[in-house]
Design an enzyme around this catalytic site. Structure first.
Site, PDB file in Angstrom:
ATOM      1  N   ASP A  90       0.785  -1.243   0.000  1.00  0.00           N
ATOM      2  CA  ASP A  90       0.000   0.000   0.000  1.00  0.00           C
ATOM      3  C   ASP A  90       0.821   1.301   0.000  1.00  0.00           C
ATOM      4  O   ASP A  90       0.558   2.199   0.820  1.00  0.00           O
ATOM      5  CB  ASP A  90      -0.973   0.001   1.199  1.00  0.00           C
ATOM      6  CG  ASP A  90      -2.010  -1.118   1.115  1.00  0.00           C
ATOM      7  OD1 ASP A  90      -2.001  -1.870   0.131  1.00  0.00           O
ATOM      8  OD2 ASP A  90      -2.835  -1.236   2.055  1.00  0.00           O
ATOM      9  N   LYS A 131      -7.101  -4.931  -3.024  1.00  0.00           N
ATOM     10  CA  LYS A 131      -7.922  -5.471  -1.936  1.00  0.00           C
ATOM     11  C   LYS A 131      -8.852  -4.392  -1.416  1.00  0.00           C
ATOM     12  O   LYS A 131      -8.619  -3.205  -1.644  1.00  0.00           O
ATOM     13  CB  LYS A 131      -7.021  -5.983  -0.815  1.00  0.00           C
ATOM     14  CG  LYS A 131      -6.165  -4.881  -0.234  1.00  0.00           C
ATOM     15  CD  LYS A 131      -5.143  -5.403   0.735  1.00  0.00           C
ATOM     16  CE  LYS A 131      -4.265  -4.279   1.232  1.00  0.00           C
ATOM     17  NZ  LYS A 131      -4.985  -3.164   1.858  1.00  0.00           N
ATOM     18  N   CYS A 185      -2.278  -3.277   7.460  1.00  0.00           N
ATOM     19  CA  CYS A 185      -2.069  -4.132   6.281  1.00  0.00           C
ATOM     20  C   CYS A 185      -0.768  -4.917   6.322  1.00  0.00           C
ATOM     21  O   CYS A 185      -0.734  -6.069   5.903  1.00  0.00           O
ATOM     22  CB  CYS A 185      -2.194  -3.310   5.009  1.00  0.00           C
ATOM     23  SG  CYS A 185      -3.912  -2.777   4.796  1.00  0.00           S
TER      24      CYS A 185
HETATM   25  C1  VGL Z   1      -4.942   0.295   5.752  1.00  0.00           C
HETATM   26  C2  VGL Z   1      -6.434   1.230   7.201  1.00  0.00           C
HETATM   27  C3  VGL Z   1      -7.418   1.180   6.245  1.00  0.00           C
HETATM   28  C4  VGL Z   1      -3.535  -0.154   5.483  1.00  0.00           C
HETATM   29  C5  VGL Z   1      -5.927   0.227   4.787  1.00  0.00           C
HETATM   30  O1  VGL Z   1      -3.106  -0.151   4.312  1.00  0.00           O
HETATM   31  O2  VGL Z   1      -2.854  -0.518   6.457  1.00  0.00           O
HETATM   32  N1  VGL Z   1      -5.217   0.783   6.952  1.00  0.00           N
HETATM   33  N2  VGL Z   1      -7.159   0.664   5.051  1.00  0.00           N
END
Ligand code: VGL
Ligand code: ZN
Length: 211
Positions: free
Chosen positions: A9, A110, A155
């Site tokens: 991410d 995702k 994540c």
């Molecule tokens: C994430 C919170 C919400 C992450 C993704 O990538 O860790 N955290 N969505």
């Protein structure tokens, strides 16, 4: 043993100026580019995830009528309510502009189902639906993962715990991770849990020893 670098991410919304920015995200992008270069020199596969939500995702506080940062429940599963982030096709969902994207061989998205959040790159949070990551890695005969990225306490943590449970030898590039830290020790606790469950923690300057 065949290895892949799995970048978690590295998107605008998790970086400085983004909707859900972690502290010191610039350092993460620098580490990523360094590690990518080492992987390219050693013909290690580079893959990445993207948090990829529809605008009506129910993890967004606004869509669920909840307060950002509070803990609630979504369809029977504990859920932290997030600001709107990583909306499909928007700038916030794109990779950080300084990331060496050309190195990324495959992208795994995702969080596309509006009714459930998905922290792990392998499964939704109810552990019922699976992304194609595990099948893809198996197809490529990849059995070892180097994981880094954002967020350490969400994540990265859930991806690493699933990778371990699925039998991957899993390294976490520790200086390449940053967390959200709703509670100030969340990232530290996530690192301890990954360690306890069998992840190998290494700093970026030691990855050459395992490539
Ligand atoms: C994430 C919170 C919400 C992450 C993704 O990538 O860790 N955290 N969505
Ligand atoms: Zn998300």
């Amino acid at each position: 043993m065949k290895t892949a670098l799995l970048l978690i991410d590295l998107q605008n919304d998790f970086c400085t100026g983004g909707a859900l920015a972690v502290k010191d995200s610039d350092a993460v992008i620098k580490v990523a580019n360094n590690v990518i270069a080492r992987c390219q020199e050693n013909t290690i596969t580079v893959i990445a995830t993207q948090d990829w939500h529809p605008a009506n995702h129910m993890s967004f506080a606004e869509n669920s009528g909840q307060k950002v940062g509070e803990l609630g429940e979504l369809n029977g599963i504990p859920q932290i309510w997030w600001p709107n982030h990583c909306i499909q096709g928007e700038f916030g969902a794109e990779f950080h502009p300084l990331l060496n994207q050309s190195a990324i061989q495959e992208i795994f998205r995702k969080g596309e189902n509006p009714q459930i959040d998905s922290y792990s790159a392998f499964f939704d949070n109810d552990h019922k639906s699976k992304t194609h990551l595990d099948a893809w890695l198996t197809e490529q005969n990849i059995k070892r993962l180097l994981v880094m990225g954002i967020a350490t306490d969400y994540c990265v943590k859930f991806t690493v715990l699933d990778a371990l449970a699925l039998g991957y030898e899993t390294y976490v590039i520790i200086d390449g991770c940053r967390g959200v830290n709703i509670q100030k020790n969340d990232s530290q606790r996530a690192v301890e849990e990954m360690d306890r469950k069998g992840a190998k923690l290494i700093p970026q300057n030691e990855i050459l020893f395992i490539l």
